[in-house]
Design an enzyme around this catalytic site. Structure first.
Site, mmCIF file in Angstrom:
data_model
loop_
_atom_site.group_PDB
_atom_site.id
_atom_site.type_symbol
_atom_site.label_atom_id
_atom_site.label_comp_id
_atom_site.label_asym_id
_atom_site.label_seq_id
_atom_site.Cartn_x
_atom_site.Cartn_y
_atom_site.Cartn_z
ATOM 1 N N HIS A 162 0.636 -1.937 -0.082
ATOM 2 C CA HIS A 162 -0.187 0.206 0.359
ATOM 3 C C HIS A 162 0.843 1.640 0.052
ATOM 4 C CE1 HIS A 162 -2.866 -2.461 1.969
ATOM 5 N NE2 HIS A 162 -4.150 -2.059 1.274
ATOM 6 N N ASP A 218 -5.252 -6.119 -8.145
ATOM 7 C CA ASP A 218 -5.153 -5.225 -7.189
ATOM 8 C C ASP A 218 -5.224 -3.799 -7.059
ATOM 9 O OD1 ASP A 218 -4.821 -5.093 -4.238
ATOM 10 O OD2 ASP A 218 -3.398 -5.687 -3.649
#
Length: 258
Positions: free
Chosen positions: A160, A231
């Site tokens: 992230h 993702d």
């Protein structure tokens, strides 16, 4: 939402107030197009559970089921099935179609972002418990999505906020991390999500942008016929290919369906 380039909607905790509001939100989203958009959510249990109040069951982290397996395998499998059923039934009752679960990463004890989201270190245990959870999801009427192919558990960095690099050889990844995907196959696991991780000794691109991982290995060698979801393209791990448009194009070119 009417734009034909929009293929689905993902909800986060910021989109949730209570079951009544969530149900109305899903009703409105589904009503926007003649063929309703898929409404998805990251909803695994433990710390990744977007809806927690007003009747939603607090689900355990998957590592708790793995710990239970070490003491009582039969009970762990039964509870994994029940967790899957409850997870799906509560979301479906509000109009959410799909959850990006289960996590099939192995718990090497180094990845903070994975951590107790993983069932276990042993790929056979991960396959067994995830299959039970998938059966519970299916019994309630929800499909599953395994993540993060081929495996995010070995690297410490969080994709992230960073660009994780896994330095292992392919044979080690195949023998360990990929085995839950091999065991489940597309008939049990109808969709999966690649990792924003670079496996530098295999391909210089993150798995979600890699023709090797998605087309050559997953589609051709493993014969996988399910859906491949990219993702989150806003994650730092996806930044290596450029801006958001470049990321979307790279994911599509590599073989992601959505």
């Amino acid at each position: 939402l009417k734009n034909p380039l929009v293929g689905a909607v993902i909800l986060f905790a910021r989109n949730y107030q209570d079951p009544k509001q969530l149900t109305e939100l899903c009703r409105q989203i589904h009503g926007v197009r003649d063929e309703p958009l898929l409404i998805a959510i990251d909803y695994e249990g433990g710390r990744v559970q977007r809806c927690r109040t007003d009747g939603f069951t607090h689900l355990p982290a998957m590592a708790e089921l793995g710990e239970l397996w070490d003491d009582n395998q039969e009970l762990a499998v039964g509870l994994a099935h029940e967790v899957g059923y409850v997870l799906a039934a509560e979301l479906l009752s509000c109009g959410v179609d799909f959850s990006f679960t289960p996590v099939l990463d192995l718990d090497y004890g180094v990845s903070e972002v994975i951590g107790n989201r993983a069932f276990h270190r042993d790929p056979e245990v991960v396959a067994t418990l995830s299959e039970a959870l998938i059966d519970g999801l299916a019994e309630a009427g929800m499909a599953a999505c395994g993540k993060h192919f081929p495996g995010h558990g070995f690297v410490e960095a969080d994709s992230h906020v960073a660009i994780p690099v896994d330095s292992r050889e392919f044979d080690e990844i195949w023998a360990e991390d990929i085995q839950p995907y091999v065991a489940l196959g597309h008939l049990k696991l109808p969709s999966l999500m690649p990792a924003h991780v670079i496996y530098e000794k295999v391909d210089p691109m993150p798995a979600g942008f890699s023709k090797f991982w998605i087309q050559e290995l997953l589609r051709e060698r493993m014969g996988y016929q399910g859906m491949v979801f990219s993702d989150d393209l806003t994650m730092e791990g996806a930044s290596v290919v450029g801006g958001i448009v470049e990321r979307a194009n790279a994911a599509f070119t590599a073989g992601c369906d959505m």
